[in-house]
Design a protein around this motif. Sequence first.
Motif, PDB file in Angstrom:
ATOM      1  N   ARG A 120      -7.146  66.680 -18.597  1.00  0.00           N
ATOM      2  CA  ARG A 120      -7.170  67.890 -19.426  1.00  0.00           C
ATOM      3  C   ARG A 120      -5.921  67.985 -20.294  1.00  0.00           C
ATOM      4  NH1 ARG A 120      -8.973  72.989 -15.745  1.00  0.00           N
ATOM      5  NH2 ARG A 120      -7.685  71.952 -14.175  1.00  0.00           N
ATOM      6  N   GLY A 121      -4.791  67.599 -19.735  1.00  0.00           N
ATOM      7  CA  GLY A 121      -3.574  67.595 -20.531  1.00  0.00           C
ATOM      8  C   GLY A 121      -3.542  66.467 -21.535  1.00  0.00           C
ATOM      9  N   LEU A 122      -4.085  65.325 -21.147  1.00  0.00           N
ATOM     10  CA  LEU A 122      -4.032  64.147 -22.008  1.00  0.00           C
ATOM     11  C   LEU A 122      -4.800  64.355 -23.306  1.00  0.00           C
ATOM     12  CD1 LEU A 122      -3.029  61.184 -22.160  1.00  0.00           C
ATOM     13  CD2 LEU A 122      -5.230  60.508 -21.167  1.00  0.00           C
ATOM     14  N   VAL A 123      -6.004  64.925 -23.221  1.00  0.00           N
ATOM     15  CA  VAL A 123      -6.834  65.052 -24.417  1.00  0.00           C
ATOM     16  C   VAL A 123      -6.311  66.102 -25.387  1.00  0.00           C
ATOM     17  CG1 VAL A 123      -8.900  64.237 -23.232  1.00  0.00           C
ATOM     18  CG2 VAL A 123      -8.421  66.697 -23.320  1.00  0.00           C
ATOM     19  N   GLN A 124      -5.305  66.854 -24.970  1.00  0.00           N
ATOM     20  CA  GLN A 124      -4.718  67.855 -25.861  1.00  0.00           C
ATOM     21  C   GLN A 124      -3.507  67.312 -26.626  1.00  0.00           C
ATOM     22  OE1 GLN A 124      -4.832  72.089 -24.188  1.00  0.00           O
ATOM     23  NE2 GLN A 124      -5.112  70.893 -22.319  1.00  0.00           N
ATOM     24  N   ARG A 125      -3.118  66.077 -26.331  1.00  0.00           N
ATOM     25  CA  ARG A 125      -1.987  65.475 -27.027  1.00  0.00           C
ATOM     26  C   ARG A 125      -2.424  64.956 -28.394  1.00  0.00           C
ATOM     27  NH1 ARG A 125       0.742  61.767 -22.233  1.00  0.00           N
ATOM     28  NH2 ARG A 125       0.890  63.418 -20.655  1.00  0.00           N
ATOM     29  N   THR A 126      -1.555  65.114 -29.372  1.00  0.00           N
ATOM     30  CA  THR A 126      -1.841  64.608 -30.711  1.00  0.00           C
ATOM     31  C   THR A 126      -0.549  64.042 -31.306  1.00  0.00           C
ATOM     32  OG1 THR A 126      -3.517  66.326 -31.045  1.00  0.00           O
ATOM     33  CG2 THR A 126      -2.740  65.164 -32.987  1.00  0.00           C
TER      34      THR A 126
ATOM     35  N   LEU B  66      -2.923  60.892 -29.785  1.00  0.00           N
ATOM     36  CA  LEU B  66      -3.105  60.213 -28.508  1.00  0.00           C
ATOM     37  C   LEU B  66      -3.107  58.715 -28.749  1.00  0.00           C
ATOM     38  CD1 LEU B  66      -3.758  60.491 -25.470  1.00  0.00           C
ATOM     39  CD2 LEU B  66      -6.182  60.608 -26.097  1.00  0.00           C
ATOM     40  N   GLN B  67      -2.323  57.978 -27.980  1.00  0.00           N
ATOM     41  CA  GLN B  67      -2.228  56.530 -28.140  1.00  0.00           C
ATOM     42  C   GLN B  67      -3.230  55.815 -27.240  1.00  0.00           C
ATOM     43  OE1 GLN B  67      -0.244  55.314 -30.541  1.00  0.00           O
ATOM     44  NE2 GLN B  67       0.329  57.456 -30.957  1.00  0.00           N
ATOM     45  N   ALA B  68      -3.714  54.677 -27.713  1.00  0.00           N
ATOM     46  CA  ALA B  68      -4.698  53.921 -26.939  1.00  0.00           C
ATOM     47  C   ALA B  68      -4.154  53.494 -25.586  1.00  0.00           C
ATOM     48  CB  ALA B  68      -5.163  52.699 -27.727  1.00  0.00           C
ATOM     49  N   ASP B  69      -2.858  53.135 -25.541  1.00  0.00           N
ATOM     50  CA  ASP B  69      -2.321  52.684 -24.260  1.00  0.00           C
ATOM     51  C   ASP B  69      -2.233  53.812 -23.248  1.00  0.00           C
ATOM     52  OD1 ASP B  69      -0.254  54.076 -25.397  1.00  0.00           O
ATOM     53  OD2 ASP B  69       1.236  52.477 -25.214  1.00  0.00           O
ATOM     54  N   GLN B  70      -2.178  55.063 -23.714  1.00  0.00           N
ATOM     55  CA  GLN B  70      -2.209  56.191 -22.787  1.00  0.00           C
ATOM     56  C   GLN B  70      -3.563  56.305 -22.103  1.00  0.00           C
ATOM     57  OE1 GLN B  70      -0.824  58.976 -25.964  1.00  0.00           O
ATOM     58  NE2 GLN B  70       0.607  59.703 -24.399  1.00  0.00           N
ATOM     59  N   ILE B  71      -4.606  56.020 -22.843  1.00  0.00           N
ATOM     60  CA  ILE B  71      -5.947  56.040 -22.244  1.00  0.00           C
ATOM     61  C   ILE B  71      -6.161  54.811 -21.380  1.00  0.00           C
ATOM     62  CG2 ILE B  71      -8.407  55.837 -22.764  1.00  0.00           C
ATOM     63  CD1 ILE B  71      -8.061  57.741 -25.020  1.00  0.00           C
TER      64      ILE B  71
ATOM     65  N   PHE C 264      -7.374  53.910 -16.979  1.00  0.00           N
ATOM     66  CA  PHE C 264      -8.372  53.044 -16.351  1.00  0.00           C
ATOM     67  C   PHE C 264      -7.869  52.481 -15.021  1.00  0.00           C
ATOM     68  CE2 PHE C 264     -10.068  51.810 -20.827  1.00  0.00           C
ATOM     69  CZ  PHE C 264     -10.637  53.056 -20.940  1.00  0.00           C
ATOM     70  N   ASP C 265      -6.546  52.475 -14.850  1.00  0.00           N
ATOM     71  CA  ASP C 265      -5.995  51.989 -13.586  1.00  0.00           C
ATOM     72  C   ASP C 265      -6.480  52.823 -12.412  1.00  0.00           C
ATOM     73  OD1 ASP C 265      -4.635  50.056 -14.998  1.00  0.00           O
ATOM     74  OD2 ASP C 265      -2.739  51.164 -15.040  1.00  0.00           O
ATOM     75  N   ALA C 266      -6.772  54.102 -12.672  1.00  0.00           N
ATOM     76  CA  ALA C 266      -7.294  54.959 -11.605  1.00  0.00           C
ATOM     77  C   ALA C 266      -8.637  54.448 -11.104  1.00  0.00           C
ATOM     78  CB  ALA C 266      -7.433  56.403 -12.102  1.00  0.00           C
ATOM     79  N   LEU C 267      -9.459  53.952 -12.029  1.00  0.00           N
ATOM     80  CA  LEU C 267     -10.736  53.355 -11.631  1.00  0.00           C
ATOM     81  C   LEU C 267     -10.505  52.122 -10.782  1.00  0.00           C
ATOM     82  CD1 LEU C 267     -13.804  53.098 -11.762  1.00  0.00           C
ATOM     83  CD2 LEU C 267     -13.534  51.890 -13.926  1.00  0.00           C
TER      84      LEU C 267
ATOM     85  N   ARG D 217     -11.592  46.312 -22.635  1.00  0.00           N
ATOM     86  CA  ARG D 217     -10.829  47.439 -22.114  1.00  0.00           C
ATOM     87  C   ARG D 217      -9.924  48.029 -23.209  1.00  0.00           C
ATOM     88  NH1 ARG D 217      -8.650  48.085 -16.224  1.00  0.00           N
ATOM     89  NH2 ARG D 217      -6.735  49.283 -16.465  1.00  0.00           N
ATOM     90  N   ARG D 218      -9.262  47.162 -23.947  1.00  0.00           N
ATOM     91  CA  ARG D 218      -8.399  47.643 -25.035  1.00  0.00           C
ATOM     92  C   ARG D 218      -9.225  48.321 -26.128  1.00  0.00           C
ATOM     93  NH1 ARG D 218      -6.018  42.539 -24.289  1.00  0.00           N
ATOM     94  NH2 ARG D 218      -7.160  41.748 -26.102  1.00  0.00           N
ATOM     95  N   ASP D 219     -10.348  47.700 -26.481  1.00  0.00           N
ATOM     96  CA  ASP D 219     -11.179  48.269 -27.544  1.00  0.00           C
ATOM     97  C   ASP D 219     -11.741  49.625 -27.146  1.00  0.00           C
ATOM     98  OD1 ASP D 219     -10.679  46.039 -29.014  1.00  0.00           O
ATOM     99  OD2 ASP D 219     -12.671  45.142 -28.784  1.00  0.00           O
ATOM    100  N   LEU D 220     -12.119  49.769 -25.890  1.00  0.00           N
ATOM    101  CA  LEU D 220     -12.646  51.042 -25.420  1.00  0.00           C
ATOM    102  C   LEU D 220     -11.566  52.115 -25.467  1.00  0.00           C
ATOM    103  CD1 LEU D 220     -14.867  52.748 -24.173  1.00  0.00           C
ATOM    104  CD2 LEU D 220     -14.226  51.837 -21.929  1.00  0.00           C
ATOM    105  N   ALA D 221     -10.371  51.780 -25.031  1.00  0.00           N
ATOM    106  CA  ALA D 221      -9.274  52.738 -25.070  1.00  0.00           C
ATOM    107  C   ALA D 221      -8.971  53.158 -26.506  1.00  0.00           C
ATOM    108  CB  ALA D 221      -8.034  52.139 -24.414  1.00  0.00           C
ATOM    109  N   THR D 222      -9.010  52.194 -27.422  1.00  0.00           N
ATOM    110  CA  THR D 222      -8.747  52.497 -28.826  1.00  0.00           C
ATOM    111  C   THR D 222      -9.831  53.399 -29.398  1.00  0.00           C
ATOM    112  OG1 THR D 222      -7.622  50.375 -29.099  1.00  0.00           O
ATOM    113  CG2 THR D 222      -8.342  51.493 -31.099  1.00  0.00           C
ATOM    114  N   LEU D 223     -11.079  53.112 -29.050  1.00  0.00           N
ATOM    115  CA  LEU D 223     -12.184  53.959 -29.520  1.00  0.00           C
ATOM    116  C   LEU D 223     -12.001  55.397 -29.048  1.00  0.00           C
ATOM    117  CD1 LEU D 223     -15.053  54.531 -30.649  1.00  0.00           C
ATOM    118  CD2 LEU D 223     -15.941  53.799 -28.417  1.00  0.00           C
ATOM    119  N   LEU D 224     -11.718  55.578 -27.765  1.00  0.00           N
ATOM    120  CA  LEU D 224     -11.594  56.926 -27.225  1.00  0.00           C
ATOM    121  C   LEU D 224     -10.402  57.652 -27.840  1.00  0.00           C
ATOM    122  CD1 LEU D 224     -12.425  56.256 -23.466  1.00  0.00           C
ATOM    123  CD2 LEU D 224     -13.912  57.228 -25.230  1.00  0.00           C
ATOM    124  N   ALA D 225      -9.293  56.932 -28.026  1.00  0.00           N
ATOM    125  CA  ALA D 225      -8.134  57.559 -28.658  1.00  0.00           C
ATOM    126  C   ALA D 225      -8.473  58.001 -30.084  1.00  0.00           C
ATOM    127  CB  ALA D 225      -6.955  56.593 -28.661  1.00  0.00           C
ATOM    128  N   ASP D 226      -9.168  57.154 -30.819  1.00  0.00           N
ATOM    129  CA  ASP D 226      -9.547  57.504 -32.199  1.00  0.00           C
ATOM    130  C   ASP D 226     -10.472  58.719 -32.221  1.00  0.00           C
ATOM    131  OD1 ASP D 226      -8.039  55.410 -33.121  1.00  0.00           O
ATOM    132  OD2 ASP D 226      -9.746  54.068 -33.488  1.00  0.00           O
TER     133      ASP D 226
END
Length: 289
Positions: free
Chosen positions: A85-91, A93-98, A102-105, A249-258
């Motif tokens: 919830r806190g992460l998605v409010q950052r602007t 947002l960097q791909a490496d943050q997302i 994934f490490d939690a998974l 994994r990198r591409d997915l993180a970049t997509l979500l950040a974008d």
Amino acid sequence: MILRMLFRPLTLLLLALLLALLLAACSRIDLAYRNLDRLSMWWIDDYLDLNAEQKAWLMPRLHDDLDWHCRTELPRYVAWLDAQRGLVQRTPLQADQIESQFDALDRAMQAIAVRITPGSIELLRGLDSAQVAGLAERFDEDVRKWRREYLIPTPQEQIDKRSELMEKRLRPWFGTLSAAQRQRVADWAREANPRTPIWLANRRQQQQHLLTLLATRSAADFPQQLTLQLQQPESRWSEDYRQAYQASRRDLATLLADLVNSASAEQRTRLVEQFGELHDDLQSLDCQH
């Protein structure tokens, strides 16, 4: 991968929780969780055709696994959702943050793999030759299905289907995507498409390795070999698949950040609310079942 698909009893819920940005929101997460042991039994039996004695042996262990998961793992998911919830409010947002999320998974999957290893060893060692042959046939059905769905369609058809599926998964979280966001999803799908044959080859390789292990299930080193396959499946990945996995994994993180960075105020509010609702649903689950 295949082993974890077959024998981790909490897979469906785990993916629903830890890939929340990708999956449709579950309005009845409590109902799904309560019935996860039955869903797991159905899934396993679909591949192994268990007899009555095996089912009677397995069901109490699924109950125990679900109880362990509820008491031990669920609080970690609740904390993870708080962080999102806190992460998605950052602007911005960097791909490496997302990607770091994934490490939690990975950690959750590893905990489940360790938990189910002893029971998986015992169950698989008790299979008869007809059940192993049936599993091989079921795997062949999977391969034919994968070919129909992922290889036979034209490249553009594959890209369109991947885009459509991703949009469907994103819609509960973002609402209606803008034209620019839809184009970004299409670009992601196009980049991912060449990796499909590599992904399918890896899954087939995992299937074949499991069948090879089962052919020696009475051997003294079978527990050690199966433990390795369950808990360290990446040790058997091909270099092509390892590179494709990391790139995906990198591409997915970049997509979500974008997508988050381009989200409207309404979409961002919706994201925060969805995480909050899922957080509250999980926190309210009673492990006394």
